[in-house]
Design an enzyme around this catalytic site. Structure first.
Site, PDB file in Angstrom:
ATOM      1  N   ASP A   1      52.543  38.660  14.169  1.00  0.00           N
ATOM      2  CA  ASP A   1      51.129  38.745  13.260  1.00  0.00           C
ATOM      3  C   ASP A   1      50.903  39.667  12.927  1.00  0.00           C
ATOM      4  O   ASP A   1      50.492  40.993  13.119  1.00  0.00           O
ATOM      5  CB  ASP A   1      50.973  37.844  13.693  1.00  0.00           C
ATOM      6  CG  ASP A   1      49.641  36.959  13.172  1.00  0.00           C
ATOM      7  OD1 ASP A   1      49.820  37.165  11.545  1.00  0.00           O
ATOM      8  OD2 ASP A   1      48.444  36.542  12.773  1.00  0.00           O
TER       9      ASP A   1
ATOM     10  N   ASN B   1      56.396  28.179   8.672  1.00  0.00           N
ATOM     11  CA  ASN B   1      56.400  29.220   8.423  1.00  0.00           C
ATOM     12  C   ASN B   1      57.888  28.498   6.968  1.00  0.00           C
ATOM     13  O   ASN B   1      57.415  29.759   5.567  1.00  0.00           O
ATOM     14  CB  ASN B   1      57.529  30.160   8.505  1.00  0.00           C
ATOM     15  CG  ASN B   1      56.553  31.047   9.861  1.00  0.00           C
ATOM     16  OD1 ASN B   1      56.970  31.641  10.249  1.00  0.00           O
ATOM     17  ND2 ASN B   1      55.184  31.510   9.598  1.00  0.00           N
TER      18      ASN B   1
HETATM   19  C1  FPP Z   1      53.432  36.992  10.630  1.00  0.00           C
HETATM   20  O1  FPP Z   1      52.644  37.799  10.056  1.00  0.00           O
HETATM   21  C2  FPP Z   1      54.999  37.046  11.065  1.00  0.00           C
HETATM   22  C3  FPP Z   1      55.756  36.529  10.473  1.00  0.00           C
HETATM   23  C4  FPP Z   1      55.531  34.877   9.216  1.00  0.00           C
HETATM   24  C5  FPP Z   1      57.465  36.878  10.717  1.00  0.00           C
HETATM   25  C6  FPP Z   1      57.637  37.551  11.638  1.00  0.00           C
HETATM   26  C7  FPP Z   1      58.993  38.237  10.900  1.00  0.00           C
HETATM   27  C8  FPP Z   1      59.145  39.710  11.554  1.00  0.00           C
HETATM   28  C9  FPP Z   1      58.093  40.684  12.097  1.00  0.00           C
HETATM   29  C10 FPP Z   1      60.561  40.145  11.294  1.00  0.00           C
HETATM   30  C11 FPP Z   1      61.642  39.604  11.949  1.00  0.00           C
HETATM   31  C12 FPP Z   1      62.527  39.851  12.625  1.00  0.00           C
HETATM   32  C13 FPP Z   1      63.580  39.736  12.466  1.00  0.00           C
HETATM   33  C14 FPP Z   1      65.133  40.864  13.365  1.00  0.00           C
HETATM   34  C15 FPP Z   1      64.012  37.842  12.228  1.00  0.00           C
HETATM   35  P1  FPP Z   1      52.245  37.221   8.577  1.00  0.00           P
HETATM   36  O2  FPP Z   1      53.236  37.483   7.239  1.00  0.00           O
HETATM   37  O3  FPP Z   1      51.321  36.103   8.949  1.00  0.00           O
HETATM   38  O4  FPP Z   1      50.653  38.456   8.637  1.00  0.00           O
HETATM   39  P2  FPP Z   1      49.493  37.994   8.075  1.00  0.00           P
HETATM   40  O5  FPP Z   1      48.578  36.502   9.446  1.00  0.00           O
HETATM   41  O6  FPP Z   1      48.616  39.599   8.148  1.00  0.00           O
HETATM   42  O7  FPP Z   1      49.389  37.463   6.562  1.00  0.00           O
END
Ligand code: FPP
Length: 249
Positions: free
Chosen positions: A20, A68
């Site tokens: 996250d 998501n």
């Molecule tokens: C949450 O951060 C993260 C995600 C929704 C996506 C996670 C995916 C990756 C880190 C990369 C995946 C890699 C591969 C190889 C498939 P957020 O966007 O919710 O962050 P925030 O809470 O700061 O808004």
């Protein structure tokens, strides 16, 4: 540095990670959120390499949750490109290092190009017996448990099982990946302290490690710190401390 203090005989067998903080990492730098996801791939590379080098047996990454799908389409489109970005460099590395790629989640809901990328990685590493690297994609734990119940009911309809034959072990065989062991250590970055519908069945006895670090900043030393934290905990599985230490009456 931390590594030398990690006890190889007490490594968590299964580390699960809620990655996250990508969006906030980017916003703090005046970048679009999607740049945070791209930087997140670099953290995935560093972390999966470090886990393999340390000798961790299983790593499960929460790469895309069923929730998501509700994000803006542009962001979803970028998230759907990340597996390709990762495997561009890491598939050869996985093949060379005996890493097996696995998936959980409703893979059939993913765009065809993601299904192809994941299917190819799963297929090319099928016989690898080193680290098992699991990508949770279009994954939600309640959905997984409901799907398991559906599969179980189908077997019941076909006369393959009776209600009395269902116990925790046989139920778990209906989950997305029946071989997935219980999670020993669950790591969540990004400063929130919740489990967000991730591996609810498998984290029953997991040690939880929360860090304020945003996922794109996560590197080998942070994985090592989480493992050291884990190794400092007393895992009791419902027993008393005296029982765990073998000096009960
Ligand atoms: C949450 O951060 C993260 C995600 C929704 C996506 C996670 C995916 C990756 C880190 C990369 C995946 C890699 C591969 C190889 C498939 P957020 O966007 O919710 O962050 P925030 O809470 O700061 O808004």
């Amino acid at each position: 540095m931390e590594r030398s203090r990690i006890r190889p005989d007490r490594l968590p067998r299964h580390v699960a990670i809620i990655m996250d903080g990508n969006g906030r990492w980017a916003e703090r730098r005046g970048l679009p959120r999607t740049e945070g996801h791209r930087a997140g791939v670099e953290a995935v590379r560093a972390t999966t390499r470090a886990a393999r080098e340390l000798g961790v047996g299983w790593v499960t990454l929460y790469a895309f949750s069923s929730e998501n799908w509700s994000r803006p389409k542009d962001e979803v489109d970028v998230l759907m490109r990340l597996p390709e970005e990762y495997f561009e460099t890491e598939l050869e590395e996985a093949i060379r290092n005996d890493v097996r790629i696995r998936t959980i989640g409703r893979i059939d809901r993913l765009p065809a190009h993601v299904q192809r990328t994941m299917g190819d990685a799963v297929e090319k590493t099928r016989n690898n017996g080193g680290m098992q690297l699991v990508f949770a994609l279009s994954y939600g734990s309640r959905g997984e448990i409901v799907d398991a119940a559906r599969r179980l009911l189908r077997d019941h309809e076909q006369g393959k099982l009776t209600p009395d034959s269902v116990d925790e072990k046989s139920f778990a065989a209906f989950l997305d990946d029946p071989e997935l062991p219980d999670v020993d250590l669950l790591i969540r970055t990004g400063g929130e302290s919740r489990v967000s519908n991730f591996l609810l069945w498998q984290i029953a006895y997991a040690e939880l490690h929360f860090t304020d670090l945003m996922w794109p900043d996560f590197r080998r030393e942070h994985l090592e710190a989480a493992i050291l934290d884990y190794q400092g905990r007393e895992r009791r599985f419902g027993l008393t401390s005296a029982q765990v230490h073998g000096n009960a009456d």
